[in-house]
Scaffold this motif. Structure first.
Motif, short mmCIF file in Angstrom:
data_model
loop_
_atom_site.label_atom_id
_atom_site.label_comp_id
_atom_site.label_asym_id
_atom_site.label_seq_id
_atom_site.Cartn_x
_atom_site.Cartn_y
_atom_site.Cartn_z
N VAL A 1 -0.48 -11.58 -7.42
CA VAL A 1 0.46 -10.47 -7.53
C VAL A 1 -0.25 -9.21 -8.03
N THR A 2 -1.07 -9.39 -9.06
CA THR A 2 -1.78 -8.24 -9.62
C THR A 2 -2.61 -7.54 -8.54
N GLU A 3 -3.29 -8.34 -7.73
CA GLU A 3 -4.11 -7.78 -6.65
C GLU A 3 -3.24 -6.99 -5.67
N LYS A 4 -2.10 -7.59 -5.32
CA LYS A 4 -1.21 -6.92 -4.36
C LYS A 4 -0.61 -5.64 -4.96
N VAL A 5 -0.27 -5.69 -6.23
CA VAL A 5 0.31 -4.51 -6.87
C VAL A 5 -0.71 -3.37 -6.90
N PHE A 6 -1.95 -3.73 -7.19
CA PHE A 6 -3.01 -2.71 -7.14
C PHE A 6 -3.15 -2.13 -5.74
N GLU A 7 -2.89 -2.97 -4.74
CA GLU A 7 -2.95 -2.48 -3.35
C GLU A 7 -1.74 -1.64 -2.96
N GLY A 8 -0.73 -1.60 -3.89
CA GLY A 8 0.39 -0.71 -3.62
C GLY A 8 1.69 -1.38 -3.28
N ARG A 9 1.75 -2.71 -3.31
CA ARG A 9 2.99 -3.38 -2.94
C ARG A 9 4.03 -3.27 -4.05
N SER A 10 5.28 -3.15 -3.67
CA SER A 10 6.39 -3.15 -4.64
C SER A 10 6.53 -4.52 -5.27
N ARG B 1 13.39 -4.46 -13.66
CA ARG B 1 12.61 -4.35 -12.43
C ARG B 1 12.98 -3.08 -11.65
N ARG B 2 14.28 -2.79 -11.63
CA ARG B 2 14.71 -1.60 -10.92
C ARG B 2 14.13 -0.34 -11.56
N ALA B 3 14.13 -0.31 -12.88
CA ALA B 3 13.59 0.85 -13.60
C ALA B 3 12.13 1.07 -13.25
N VAL B 4 11.38 -0.01 -13.14
CA VAL B 4 9.95 0.10 -12.83
C VAL B 4 9.74 0.71 -11.44
N GLU B 5 10.64 0.40 -10.53
CA GLU B 5 10.51 0.95 -9.17
C GLU B 5 11.10 2.36 -9.05
N GLU B 6 11.96 2.73 -10.02
CA GLU B 6 12.64 4.02 -9.90
C GLU B 6 12.08 5.12 -10.79
N GLY C 1 4.90 -6.65 -19.29
CA GLY C 1 3.56 -7.22 -19.18
C GLY C 1 2.71 -6.44 -18.19
N SER C 2 1.50 -6.93 -17.95
CA SER C 2 0.52 -6.14 -17.20
C SER C 2 0.91 -5.88 -15.75
N ILE C 3 1.64 -6.80 -15.13
CA ILE C 3 1.98 -6.59 -13.72
C ILE C 3 2.91 -5.38 -13.58
N LEU C 4 3.92 -5.32 -14.42
CA LEU C 4 4.85 -4.18 -14.33
C LEU C 4 4.15 -2.86 -14.70
N VAL C 5 3.29 -2.91 -15.69
CA VAL C 5 2.61 -1.67 -16.08
C VAL C 5 1.63 -1.24 -14.98
N THR C 6 1.02 -2.20 -14.35
CA THR C 6 0.15 -1.87 -13.21
C THR C 6 0.96 -1.19 -12.11
N ARG C 7 2.14 -1.75 -11.83
CA ARG C 7 3.00 -1.15 -10.81
C ARG C 7 3.35 0.30 -11.17
N LEU C 8 3.64 0.54 -12.43
CA LEU C 8 3.94 1.91 -12.88
C LEU C 8 2.75 2.82 -12.63
N VAL D 1 0.34 2.46 -10.40
CA VAL D 1 0.18 2.68 -8.96
C VAL D 1 1.21 3.68 -8.45
N ARG D 2 2.40 3.65 -9.04
CA ARG D 2 3.46 4.57 -8.62
C ARG D 2 3.26 5.98 -9.19
N GLY D 3 2.24 6.18 -10.01
CA GLY D 3 1.96 7.54 -10.50
C GLY D 3 2.66 7.91 -11.78
N VAL D 4 3.20 6.92 -12.45
CA VAL D 4 3.88 7.19 -13.71
C VAL D 4 2.83 7.61 -14.76
N ALA D 5 3.23 8.50 -15.67
CA ALA D 5 2.25 9.11 -16.58
C ALA D 5 1.93 8.27 -17.81
#
Lengths: 238, 238, 238, 238, 238, 238
Positions: free
Chosen positions: D204-213, E76-81, E102-109, E111-115
């Motif tokens: 998952v971490t790899e995919k999230v870094f690649e940009g997946r939701s 989860r919705r907040a992380v995507e929004e 945890g790290s997966i959600l923060v990574t997603r943030l 990648v999404r350009g959150v500051a």
């Protein structure tokens, strides 16, 4: 002590809650001595100018039980020097693991005409102190002698008590909600305003018991509330 | 409010301790509002559905004393909108350094038929509130106006109170041990089970006073305990 | 239990504050069980040798409600085994989020002749426990069943209670100020000294009420104080 | 110690966060030792069965510096008896005002092959301990000798550590997030599940870094996520 | 998000300490998020408008691990929004016993350009999060899944975080000293003033290193200080 | 300052842990400043005589930002008056919600030759202060200006700092474990004893790394340990 009898009487007739609001209007947010309660909540309101005692953490070699044989020990000296009418305020660093004082010293303060006693620590012999006439406030009972944790170090200097600043001469007011510190130079105007606020709050309470909504009444945003209050004051002679 | 009178009556006749055990059997460990006590422990048990008010830390520029002149201020509006029979529950973030409310608002709630009030902070005018008929619960008295630390922000949303989750419509029960939150969908079964448990506990208490050991009796692992209980219920008409 | 009736009587006639000072003179600073108060402050002084129960944090799989069906469960066994005349002391790790015990168990202790009960957590059914004859001490009421947070694990081992060390057989004395732990080997000398100190403190209190200064009197650094005390004792027959 | 090498290896390759989730699925909410951190966060993951030491508050007369001259002193004996491969866990009642141990004892544990050490208090000589190879966890540095506050009383009994229950033989895993306690009987299944979860989380971490939701991916609610994961595992040989 | 790039740049070049002083001059005393620190203190200053997530205490029946299968789950919705450029701020009620994320959600943030991200609780996978580019702030690491203690309930409402009020759109600035909340309407003037103050502080620091006394210099009560500063600015082009 | 260079050198070569033990042998249990840590744990040991500053809670009307324009403001005056070689110790009442000082003042202390700075509150500009040569200790970073919570009131009076008593002239020693207060009259004997103890501890550490058991070695209850130590000292020239 220079606190006028008329001011003292006014402050005895209002609540710490009302005083806090009057202080809040003037930008004061930290004048309540936090986490302190009366040993007997049914006592009359305590009012008097602050006379302070400062404790620091006790060092073992400086605090054998024999220190009290010295008349210049600050705790004992303060008890004999606190002016009649004053409130004895102790900075115990919010540490109630040892007592700030016990019933004999508090009895002596009462006999000397002191108006009350407050610590942000705890008293020993709490039941005996509660039975005295003098109002007393602490955070909880604590049996160990003060020497266990506290060393009396300074008399009548500015202190912190329950996270509030207390300067000698500030006026302390205490009731069932706790104790508030009125900066010395504001005592008179706070007393006057609090008396006025109390009259209105008593009026409001009466009206609320009669079923009136707080909208427009508390605060008095409706003209009718002000008219009714004027009539009520006249009828009550307040 | 949809809480049936029969359920309300059952819950008024059981203790928060018994309810906690019934909840524990269903996997609930955090429904007790922690560190909250009745202002008057002799009041009857409080029961009602939760109507909530949420506070956040006060920002100075948004909380001049004049905010209460606005009828839409959430604290004042909540007091006028809380349904009769409900329990008014305030999320004060366990911060009792300023009041959550005072005697005038609590009096208004009483007059409006509200069943009780709970905050995980503190009330001002605590002695006056204690004397009202409406049951009230807080952590300790606190004189400063709520504006000093609290800004009312939301009405009737899910909140935390004393580390317990409170959803609007959950049933709050309060007695001398404090307040417990029954999830809305479980109210009826918890009420029924608690009534049954209470009957057995009353029987056990009587037997223990008569000198019986708790082994086999509490819980009822011996057949004789169950036989005696059946006889006791018949005799007592419970 | 080996606590002599004469020692027990002496300790019942002195305060925890006086005992703390006697212990302090011997180098003991941590014998007060911190932050514990009587459920009913008007009860006579509690005295008895410590019988201990140790709790650890509860693990969910080991604490279903059914554990009490086992007669060997340490909490239930301890209640049946605590000797008459002893004080039941519970190490609850200062965690009052769940109860340490409830009214049925405390009633059983009373019926069995136990001298008192102390926890550094909280009791459920606090109002019922307060009404019993047996003295009881805790930090605050707490309704959730003990299984929610506490697992009884050991009977009559050395424990910590309210930051004080408690060894089985130490003597616990409890009054309105809280509970103090007297190391077993010092019980007799502490009891004797505390009785003497109490006589002098009673004399001092009388003199202070009569208007005498504490200088020279408390402590007795003036010869006259010792002379007056001797006369007072003779007159009072103490 | 009976911990199989294969299980130890699996646990060394997963995180405490993942283990907590696996425990949560089985109803365990309190297995994390709260408020404890590694002295050196860059050390490899600590794994071993718990060997416990229990402290109670120190009584002054029982804790002169000379007590360490006795080989049977529980602290010193525990250090010499803790099995290689075990984790030494100390119940310091969350009190870091005095040390739980210092660098000499921790060095001895390392030389003896012990897998790690944890206290919910603090270590002295913290910098020296951090430099050792053995992983160590505490709440904060603390220089005073343990005798100041702690008396070692019991070896290898069930204890509380940082509000978690620890039974001898439970498996302790520690990384930069802190330490978790795996109940002994669950060690193998938790290890296996955590390894599987870790594989998916890495994917998952790899995919999230690649940009997946995260929607559909975390957790794997979309079929495509599971297909991609299968391919990823094959490619990675996991 | 409407935060102008020029304002963002100014705020990135000043410290939270300087901003606090600028706020203090305007009467704001509670805008610092208390007891929160960066996971990596060497990161550049974090700046962005607040996007908030509110947690309440978790109720067991509402928080099985399966809740995350629902895309509408607020965490989860907040992380995507959360908008790019915003700072994700979590009200965890200062409870770090379970993770806020945890790290997966923060990574997603990231990648999404959150500051950046702030919680007044703790993060799991703290080492991984520290290694990310996105700045992150918490009180301490915490491995247990958020469901253990926290239930996500509201997105982008006013919250408390570390005893500070946070309204959506307020600007959060974070550096090694922690995070401060600038009320939205003051952002521009605070940014401008802080830039000016920083220039003067840099000048003062240089002079102090050269040996000058703080009297007359800090603050600039001497004419010479102002003259020297003017020269310094010219020389430095600031 | 009268601290001899030879004593200062000895104290720089020993640890706070060793000093605490030497103090413990003399009956001192509370000389460690609790919950205070170095901003940079890699600095050399700090040694110097205490020069103190006392804060009380700030009162709003007495603490506008303009107070610093007054050269007699106690905080600013203390910074200019603290003697070279001394340690600047601040009583911040363990309140880190506002800064005790910032980088400019600490830089000035460094330039003036002050030996170090300690507060039981927090510093702002913590990263800059950590980079200075002067050792510094606090509880955590804190950005708000000291005026927010603290009012400087007294210079060089006895204070409490982190629950330890600090008298002007006591010697403060600080390393990675924190700061300890040596009563002035004991400085020389503590320094000498700590040097001796350190030699033995270094010897023990070496032997433990070589595989020797702590029994008989630590403490040196076996004759052989003393013989080996004598040889080791000779070989090492210590």
């Amino acid at each position: 002590m220079s606190l006028k009898a008329s001011i003292r009487d006014k402050l005895k007739a209002v609540s710490t809650a009302t005083i806090c609001t009057a202080l809040y209007k003037r930008g004061f947010r930290n004048q309540m001595i936090q986490d302190v309660q009366p040993l007997d909540a049914s006592k009359p309101t305590m009012v008097g100018e602050a006379f302070t005692l400062r404790y620091i953490p006790a060092r073992e070699d400086l605090n054998p039980i024999s220190v009290f044989q010295d008349r210049t020990h600050p705790q004992r000296r303060a008890v004999e020097e606190c002016p009649p009418g004053a409130v004895f305020v102790i900075d115990s660093r919010k540490d109630a693991r040892a007592a700030s004082a016990g019933s004999i010293l508090v009895t002596r303060l009462q006999v000397r005409g002191v108006a009350g006693i407050v610590t942000d620590g705890g008293f020993r012999d709490a039941v005996e102190i509660a039975k005295l006439d003098i109002p007393s406030f602490h955070s909880r009972p604590s049996a160990p002698t003060n020497l266990t944790r506290h060393q009396a170090i300074d008399i009548n200097v500015p202190i912190g008590c329950g996270d509030a600043p207390v300067f000698p001469g500030d006026v302390i007011v205490g009731d069932a909600d706790g104790c508030v510190v009125i900066p010395a130079h504001l005592t008179e105007e706070i007393a006057d305003e609090a008396v006025e606020m109390t009259a209105y709050e008593d009026f409001v309470t009466e009206k609320v018991f009669e079923g009136r909504s707080i909208f427009g009444l508390y605060p008095a945003t409706e003209e009718q509330s002000r008219i009714d209050f004027t009539a009520w004051r006249r009828a009550k002679g307040r």
